[in-house]
Design a protein around this motif. Structure first.
Motif, PDB file in Angstrom:
ATOM      1  N   LEU A   1      12.123   2.300   1.394  1.00 33.23           N
ATOM      2  CA  LEU A   1      12.962   1.300   0.599  1.00 33.23           C
ATOM      3  C   LEU A   1      14.375   1.263   1.286  1.00 33.23           C
ATOM      4  N   LEU A   2      14.671   1.909   2.285  1.00 32.00           N
ATOM      5  CA  LEU A   2      15.619   1.714   3.112  1.00 32.00           C
ATOM      6  C   LEU A   2      15.644   0.837   4.201  1.00 32.00           C
ATOM      7  N   ALA A   3      14.293   0.777   4.847  1.00 36.21           N
ATOM      8  CA  ALA A   3      14.191  -0.300   5.608  1.00 36.21           C
ATOM      9  C   ALA A   3      14.205  -1.666   5.156  1.00 36.21           C
ATOM     10  N   ILE A   4      13.719  -1.809   3.941  1.00 34.52           N
ATOM     11  CA  ILE A   4      13.516  -2.947   3.125  1.00 34.52           C
ATOM     12  C   ILE A   4      14.771  -3.467   2.731  1.00 34.52           C
ATOM     13  N   LYS A   5      15.727  -2.593   2.124  1.00 30.15           N
ATOM     14  CA  LYS A   5      17.153  -2.683   1.644  1.00 30.15           C
ATOM     15  C   LYS A   5      17.875  -3.274   3.050  1.00 30.15           C
ATOM     16  N   GLN A   6      17.873  -2.788   4.103  1.00 29.28           N
ATOM     17  CA  GLN A   6      18.561  -3.246   5.232  1.00 29.28           C
ATOM     18  C   GLN A   6      18.212  -4.771   5.521  1.00 29.28           C
ATOM     19  N   ILE A   7      16.944  -5.048   5.606  1.00 28.79           N
ATOM     20  CA  ILE A   7      16.401  -6.656   5.763  1.00 28.79           C
ATOM     21  C   ILE A   7      16.983  -7.454   4.801  1.00 28.79           C
ATOM     22  N   VAL A   8      17.081  -6.956   3.487  1.00 26.49           N
ATOM     23  CA  VAL A   8      17.432  -7.955   2.322  1.00 26.49           C
ATOM     24  C   VAL A   8      19.092  -7.910   2.479  1.00 26.49           C
TER      25      VAL A   8
ATOM     26  N   TRP B   1      13.383   3.989 -10.417  1.00 29.08           N
ATOM     27  CA  TRP B   1      14.729   3.855 -10.147  1.00 29.08           C
ATOM     28  C   TRP B   1      15.046   4.552  -8.946  1.00 29.08           C
ATOM     29  N   TYR B   2      15.710   3.963  -8.095  1.00 27.05           N
ATOM     30  CA  TYR B   2      16.282   4.665  -6.922  1.00 27.05           C
ATOM     31  C   TYR B   2      17.718   4.074  -6.590  1.00 27.05           C
ATOM     32  N   ALA B   3      18.557   5.215  -6.074  1.00 21.12           N
ATOM     33  CA  ALA B   3      19.863   4.868  -5.933  1.00 21.12           C
ATOM     34  C   ALA B   3      20.602   5.840  -5.250  1.00 21.12           C
TER      35      ALA B   3
ATOM     36  N   LYS C   1      17.843   5.956 -16.873  1.00 21.74           N
ATOM     37  CA  LYS C   1      17.093   6.536 -15.850  1.00 21.74           C
ATOM     38  C   LYS C   1      18.063   7.049 -14.594  1.00 21.74           C
ATOM     39  N   ASN C   2      17.461   8.141 -14.201  1.00 17.26           N
ATOM     40  CA  ASN C   2      18.276   8.808 -13.135  1.00 17.26           C
ATOM     41  C   ASN C   2      17.820   8.683 -11.863  1.00 17.26           C
ATOM     42  N   GLY C   3      18.789   8.317 -10.879  1.00 14.14           N
ATOM     43  CA  GLY C   3      18.315   7.647  -9.684  1.00 14.14           C
ATOM     44  C   GLY C   3      17.838   8.554  -8.700  1.00 14.14           C
ATOM     45  N   LEU C   4      16.846   8.230  -8.015  1.00 12.58           N
ATOM     46  CA  LEU C   4      15.940   9.067  -7.068  1.00 12.58           C
ATOM     47  C   LEU C   4      16.653   8.832  -5.759  1.00 12.58           C
ATOM     48  N   ALA C   5      16.367   9.437  -4.695  1.00 12.55           N
ATOM     49  CA  ALA C   5      17.020   9.363  -3.467  1.00 12.55           C
ATOM     50  C   ALA C   5      16.094   8.257  -2.670  1.00 12.55           C
TER      51      ALA C   5
ATOM     52  N   ALA D   1       0.719  -1.319   0.100  1.00  7.05           N
ATOM     53  CA  ALA D   1      -0.002   0.042   0.120  1.00  7.05           C
ATOM     54  C   ALA D   1       0.677   1.384   0.002  1.00  7.05           C
ATOM     55  N   THR D   2       1.867   1.170   0.717  1.00  4.86           N
ATOM     56  CA  THR D   2       2.669   2.405   0.850  1.00  4.86           C
ATOM     57  C   THR D   2       3.729   2.630  -0.399  1.00  4.86           C
ATOM     58  N   LEU D   3       4.207   1.648  -1.085  1.00  3.10           N
ATOM     59  CA  LEU D   3       5.026   1.771  -2.304  1.00  3.10           C
ATOM     60  C   LEU D   3       3.798   2.152  -3.434  1.00  3.10           C
ATOM     61  N   LEU D   4       2.635   1.762  -3.342  1.00  2.81           N
ATOM     62  CA  LEU D   4       1.687   2.227  -4.486  1.00  2.81           C
ATOM     63  C   LEU D   4       1.522   3.634  -4.554  1.00  2.81           C
ATOM     64  N   GLN D   5       1.616   4.251  -3.206  1.00  3.18           N
ATOM     65  CA  GLN D   5       1.227   5.803  -3.246  1.00  3.18           C
ATOM     66  C   GLN D   5       2.373   6.598  -3.113  1.00  3.18           C
ATOM     67  N   THR D   6       3.784   6.152  -2.599  1.00  2.00           N
ATOM     68  CA  THR D   6       4.653   7.074  -2.445  1.00  2.00           C
ATOM     69  C   THR D   6       5.910   6.960  -3.546  1.00  2.00           C
ATOM     70  N   ILE D   7       5.916   5.776  -4.394  1.00  3.62           N
ATOM     71  CA  ILE D   7       7.089   5.747  -5.425  1.00  3.62           C
ATOM     72  C   ILE D   7       6.569   6.388  -6.553  1.00  3.62           C
ATOM     73  N   GLU D   8       7.548   7.088  -7.069  1.00  5.66           N
ATOM     74  CA  GLU D   8       7.251   7.901  -8.447  1.00  5.66           C
ATOM     75  C   GLU D   8       7.139   7.175  -9.707  1.00  5.66           C
ATOM     76  N   TRP D   9       6.276   6.459  -9.744  1.00 13.28           N
ATOM     77  CA  TRP D   9       6.044   5.517 -10.741  1.00 13.28           C
ATOM     78  C   TRP D   9       5.789   6.240 -12.242  1.00 13.28           C
TER      79      TRP D   9
END
Length: 202
Positions: free
Chosen positions: A90-97, A66-68, A81-85, A38-46
């Protein structure tokens, strides 16, 4: 030859040779997965994905983002594609991964499939910007979808069901020797978000 996976062989190499793919299954609870979907659907710049095919610019129904770190650029299918912050989620998911896989990633390509009619054809993620034989971690939120691998020479195939909240890791020579795809289906009417964490070296 066709191989399929089940819950008994999780965290073992799914590929019979020439690469390494690990399926961790669900690493997020249903509550966490639904929250992130739900959060990614709303907050990501699709944005609708674009690619050059035989010199013609094609726009897909599937949406991407694309985030980087440090605005890192990524080029595939002839489009830059230019990386978004990275967002907080995303940082929370990345840390777990990264903790699960013991790998480090500096970028993430997100795909939004609105329903089963949207998929991805056979391809490998072997762009020159990516770390050679580096790991790519794929996280899925939303609808469960079939995912396939096919050996470039022998045509052997491997199938895995990517569950809501699951993690799949591709590494070593997988991209060199195997193609992968997300087939379309008429049986799924709900969205799936796929996050593929990568390492871009320049």
């Amino acid at each position: 030859m066709h191989l399929s996976t089940n819950k008994q062989n999780r965290q073992e190499n799914l590929l019979p040779k020439d690469g390494r793919v690990i399926y961790y299954g669900e690493i997020f609870s249903i509550k966490e997965s639904d929250h992130y979907l739900a959060t990614l659907l709303q907050t990501i710049e699709w944005k609708n994905d674009q690619s050059f095919i035989y010199g013609k610019l094609i726009t897909t129904k599937r949406k991407v983002a694309w985030y980087a770190d440090n605005n890192i650029e990524y080029k595939y299918s002839g489009v830059i594609k230019n990386g978004l912050a990275f967002t907080e989620e995303l940082l929370a998911i990345k840390q777990i991964v990264e903790e699960k896989t013991n790998e480090h990633f500096n970028s993430c390509l997100l795909n939004l499939y609105h329903n089963g009619a949207e998929g991805m054809g056979w391809h490998s993620d072997a762009e020159k910007e990516l770390k050679k034989n580096g790991a790519i971690a794929s996280v899925s939120f939303g609808a469960q979808r079939k995912f396939l691998f096919r050996h470039k020479e022998t045509k052997e195939t491997v199938e895995v069901q990517l569950e809501n909240g699951s993690l799949l890791l591709m590494k070593d020579e997988t991209q060199k020797n195997w193609l992968h795809r997300l087939p379309t289906t008429k049986k799924i009417f709900t969205p799936r978000i796929n996050l593929t964490f990568r390492t871009v070296i320049g």
